[in-house]
Design a protein around this motif. Structure first.
Motif, short mmCIF file in Angstrom:
data_model
loop_
_atom_site.label_atom_id
_atom_site.label_comp_id
_atom_site.label_asym_id
_atom_site.label_seq_id
_atom_site.Cartn_x
_atom_site.Cartn_y
_atom_site.Cartn_z
N ASP A 169 0.85 -1.19 0.00
CA ASP A 169 0.00 0.00 0.00
C ASP A 169 0.89 1.24 0.00
N GLU A 170 0.76 2.03 -1.05
CA GLU A 170 1.58 3.24 -1.19
C GLU A 170 0.72 4.47 -1.48
N PRO A 171 -0.22 4.81 -0.58
CA PRO A 171 -1.04 6.01 -0.83
C PRO A 171 -0.24 7.30 -0.86
N SER A 172 0.92 7.32 -0.19
CA SER A 172 1.72 8.55 -0.13
C SER A 172 2.72 8.67 -1.28
N LEU A 173 2.80 7.68 -2.15
CA LEU A 173 3.84 7.68 -3.18
C LEU A 173 3.82 8.92 -4.06
N PRO A 174 2.69 9.33 -4.63
CA PRO A 174 2.72 10.55 -5.47
C PRO A 174 3.15 11.79 -4.69
N THR A 175 2.72 11.89 -3.43
CA THR A 175 3.07 13.05 -2.61
C THR A 175 4.56 13.06 -2.29
N VAL A 176 5.13 11.88 -2.03
CA VAL A 176 6.56 11.78 -1.75
C VAL A 176 7.37 12.18 -2.99
N LEU A 177 6.95 11.71 -4.16
CA LEU A 177 7.67 12.03 -5.40
C LEU A 177 7.59 13.51 -5.75
N ALA A 178 6.48 14.14 -5.37
CA ALA A 178 6.28 15.55 -5.70
C ALA A 178 6.86 16.50 -4.65
N GLY A 179 7.39 15.96 -3.56
CA GLY A 179 7.92 16.82 -2.51
C GLY A 179 6.83 17.59 -1.79
N ARG A 180 5.69 16.94 -1.54
CA ARG A 180 4.56 17.61 -0.90
C ARG A 180 4.22 17.05 0.48
N VAL A 181 5.10 16.23 1.06
CA VAL A 181 4.86 15.74 2.42
C VAL A 181 5.22 16.87 3.38
N PRO A 182 4.27 17.39 4.15
CA PRO A 182 4.55 18.56 4.99
C PRO A 182 5.42 18.23 6.19
N THR A 183 6.24 19.18 6.58
CA THR A 183 6.99 19.05 7.83
C THR A 183 6.04 19.26 9.00
N GLU A 184 6.53 19.01 10.21
CA GLU A 184 5.67 19.08 11.38
C GLU A 184 5.10 20.48 11.59
N SER A 185 5.85 21.50 11.24
CA SER A 185 5.38 22.87 11.43
C SER A 185 4.29 23.24 10.43
N GLY A 186 4.23 22.49 9.33
CA GLY A 186 3.28 22.82 8.28
C GLY A 186 3.74 23.97 7.40
N LEU A 187 4.92 24.50 7.68
CA LEU A 187 5.42 25.65 6.92
C LEU A 187 6.30 25.24 5.74
N GLY A 188 6.67 23.97 5.71
CA GLY A 188 7.53 23.51 4.62
C GLY A 188 7.16 22.09 4.24
N ALA A 189 7.99 21.49 3.41
CA ALA A 189 7.76 20.12 2.95
C ALA A 189 9.11 19.42 2.83
N TYR A 190 9.08 18.12 2.95
CA TYR A 190 10.31 17.35 2.80
C TYR A 190 10.74 17.29 1.34
N ARG A 191 12.03 17.15 1.16
CA ARG A 191 12.59 17.07 -0.19
C ARG A 191 11.97 15.93 -0.96
N ALA A 192 11.69 16.16 -2.22
CA ALA A 192 11.12 15.12 -3.08
C ALA A 192 12.10 13.96 -3.22
N VAL A 193 11.59 12.75 -3.24
CA VAL A 193 12.41 11.56 -3.47
C VAL A 193 12.53 11.36 -4.98
N ASP A 194 13.73 11.15 -5.45
CA ASP A 194 13.95 10.92 -6.88
C ASP A 194 13.23 9.64 -7.31
N PRO A 195 12.53 9.66 -8.47
CA PRO A 195 11.82 8.46 -8.91
C PRO A 195 12.71 7.23 -9.04
N VAL A 196 13.96 7.42 -9.43
CA VAL A 196 14.88 6.29 -9.55
C VAL A 196 15.13 5.66 -8.18
N ASP A 197 15.30 6.51 -7.17
CA ASP A 197 15.51 6.01 -5.81
C ASP A 197 14.25 5.34 -5.27
N ALA A 198 13.10 5.94 -5.55
CA ALA A 198 11.83 5.34 -5.09
C ALA A 198 11.62 3.97 -5.71
#
Length: 334
Positions: A169-198
């Motif tokens: 189950d990978e519901p977060s996969l598109p969000t991870v690839l797009a760099g849209r997973v929010p940080t805890e503060s909600g003010l930023g997002a984690y760096r996008a994971v390269d598709p090759v690495d994913a």
């Protein structure tokens, strides 16, 4: 496309994973009764922490203990009560499966969160998601691969005549690839994971478990080519989330199986569960637009609900699974 053997019978239907309620015995009876060609190990998140997708999957990790802190799962310094509960629930479910499905000789599907979704959900002891640390993500993937290999083996021991399929189950996969997973503060997002690495992380799991593996993502923008490159045998998605047919057609033409989410997870405001005819027509409509021959449909496609059914009533969940089963049989007869 060349002929190939699929790890499910023609006209099969299955569930995505979760069901309502807390009675695992009853849930397994429903699945085995309504989905005889391709049953799955049901998940009952209403049972609480350790039965939810993240806790249940994290309980399979090897030498990477987890715990619940402030309502979230995080890496723990040592095994504790939360991890024991998750593992006890899984062990109880497998024992119940051995009793309910004794003598079963067909394919059976089990589900677990994939490495990208786990990395986007689990927290580090110092704060922040594992996703922030590429080294921690690699360690997580190795631990998950080892744990899933043992999990698949445990299912196979209990049902020695069955063949096991694994759903990641990978519901977060598109969000991870797009760099849209929010940080805890909600003010930023984690760096996008390269598709090759994913793809490499998913491939690690697929190659480790040694059984046919599919990837489920019911979010928009499912990365179909990435999933196909991992060695997965199929993708499970919500047909209503498919906005571009060309990538799906290319993946199917290249040999990727499709678990087609064609039934809503909850009833519309007026009316009950869709009929098997309506579900079969929905699948045929998409297939015909893709331009593939009908004879290929029943073999390469498995009918499913759009996603998990944990939010449905027990009556609706049973009706939808039965309608998916009959829709698959309709497609096989056409």
């Amino acid at each position: 496309m060349t002929d190939q053997a699929w790890p499910w019978p023609a006209g099969a239907a299955t569930g995505i994973g979760s069901l309502p309620g807390t009675d695992i015995g009853e849930a397994q009876r429903v699945v085995l009764g309504e989905l005889p060609e391709l049953p799955h190990l049901p998940e009952l998140p209403a049972r609480g922490p350790g039965a939810d997708m993240i806790g249940r999957s994290a309980g399979l990790l090897v030498e990477l203990p987890v715990e619940v802190y402030a309502g979230r799962w995080r890496v723990a310094p040592r095994p504790g009560r939360d991890l024991r509960r998750a593992r006890d629930l899984m062990e109880r479910d497998l024992d119940q499966l051995a009793e309910q499905a004794e003598g079963y000789a067909g394919p059976i599907k089990v589900q677990a969160a994939g490495p990208l979704t786990l990395a986007a959900s689990l927290e580090l002891p110092i704060g922040g998601r594992l996703l922030r640390d590429p080294g921690a993500v690699r360690d997580l993937t190795g631990s998950l691969a080892e744990g899933l290999r043992a999990h698949v083996a445990a299912v196979a021991r209990r049902l020695p005549q069955a063949s096991v399929l694994l759903q990641l189950d990978e519901p977060s996969l598109p969000t991870v690839l797009a760099g849209r997973v929010p940080t805890e503060s909600g003010l930023g997002a984690y760096r996008a994971v390269d598709p090759v690495d994913a793809a490499a992380l998913l491939r690690t799991i697929v190659e480790a478990v040694g059984v046919p593996t599919l990837v489920h993502c019911c979010a928009p923008d499912v990365p179909l080519e990435l999933i196909r490159s991992t060695g997965a045998v199929a993708v499970a998605l919500d047909l209503d989330q498919v906005t571009k047919l060309d990538p799906l057609g290319e993946a199917i033409d290249a040999g990727l199986g499709l678990l087609a989410g064609a039934a809503p997870t909850r009833p519309p405001s007026a009316g009950g569960a869709p009929t098997s005819a309506q579900i079969a027509d929905r699948v045929r409509q998409v297939w015909d637009r893709l331009g593939f021959p009908r004879r290929q449909l029943a073999e390469q496609v498995v009918v499913t609900p759009a996603c998990g059914l944990a939010g449905a009533t027990p009556e609706y969940a049973r009706a939808v699974l039965a309608a998916c089963r009959d829709a698959g049989r309709r497609l096989a007869e056409a």
